[in-house]
Design an enzyme around this catalytic site. Sequence first.
Site: not given
Length: 497
Positions: A255-258
Amino acid sequence: MHTTSDVRVRFAPSPTGWLHVGGARTAYFNWLFARRHGGAFVLRIEDTDAARSTGESERGVLDDLRWLGLQWDEGPDAGGPYGPYRQSERLDLYRARADELIARGLAFRCFCTDESLEERRQAALAAGRPPHYDGRCRTLGPDESARRAAAGEPCSIRFKVADRSWALRDHVRGEVTFPAGMVGDFVILRSSGLPTYNFACVVDDAGMRISHVLRAEEHLANTPRQLMLYDAFGATPPEYAHVALILNRDRTKMSKRSGEAAVAVGDWRRAGFVPEAMLSYLALLGFHPGDDREILSREELLEAFTLDRLGRSGSVFDAAKLQWVNAHYLHHASGEQLAAWLATGPGPVPKGETDWSARVTALTAALDETGRRKLIEAVRGNVATLADIAGEVSVLTGAEVVTEPDAAEALATNGAGALLNALAGALDGLAEWSGEGFKSALQATGKAQGRKGRDLFMPVRAALTGRTHGPELPLLADLLGKTRCIERLQDAARRAG
Ligand code: GLU
């Protein structure tokens, strides 16, 4: 597009951000399935989340799909027989289908406020009951319900969930059973008039005659709600294939956050990756061709693509492997193909970042198209991305030679200066400039100077490029031209041993 079968698939992005590599893979699988079966590939924009959907995101997603070469047959811009293809333009249709379910007693208006719903949900949880809708408005008489709605009281519309289990034969997951009691009466139309995802999805998949739904596994949990709605409409559901997720190294969903590797397709494009490499790499995250091939062209995938070859377990995204695939494509590309990729360019480049395509254009401004292609082709063996090409080209066309440490070492060897001066002299005497002419002059000079092999080539290469690796020397000489070659040799000779 002329279709020759009833196969109709769709890619249905929500335009709330950039196209994710997982989305690109889903789109590719759908595209492959449609093309393989002579069917239609439909693009549907699921923009009913009014707060998060933007036109900019929609344009970005469409651009990325075009860049990947995944052209759709029907869609918001292309039109088609079952449009409109943007959900925000289909609101009347959802309203009509919801009203129809109310009239048939399969759905009901719900006047409960958010606060009251939340309170009752908490109470249910506290009492150890499932936090489903408690059915308060399910039993309102039709007259009262209609009267309150007509009086302007805000209401959503909920689907009446029957007390039964549902089964699905998924092409990837196999037989999946959803026991009774998993979901309560769910909202299909919000009080704002916007449909929920599951409702819009079914109205559209049915209305657009979608035959197969290939989508991410995270939607498997939505499928029972969708099956209930098909049943209510008396329609046959499509066949489903829920594709396993793309994972980070720690096997969490990428995901974008990782932030481990770029998740946006546009980021890879900007970094100089080519669509052919992206598609081959992404397809093989989840698709098993049945042999040990690690790179498959579009044609080869069309040949091999069947749903039973989609894997059940998630695949870890490996940026180094993708880079290897990209380098493979670049190393085997013609000058013409490289020029075409460069011309397509990195797309919109944020301020402060260099546009490698523009840089290569600037660095090769003095060359004609043939010269330019020859030059780009000569450096392809040294690059892993299109962005690397600018650096390689600048070695040849830049005003100054930047000498790397190992090249400086080669220049510092005893007698290197004399060699370079002698070669410059021999080249000056050549009547005609060519790679072949350069080669003979180099050999003759080597003989006279008592040098051969590495001892001969390395100082010359270091003088011409400031590096110890790169294209063949005669090709280099040809690309650099006589004047530049002689200048570089003389200049290096002044600094050499
Ligand atoms: N809009 C949904 C998504 O982007 C589509 C899900 C589906 O394919 O049904 O995840």
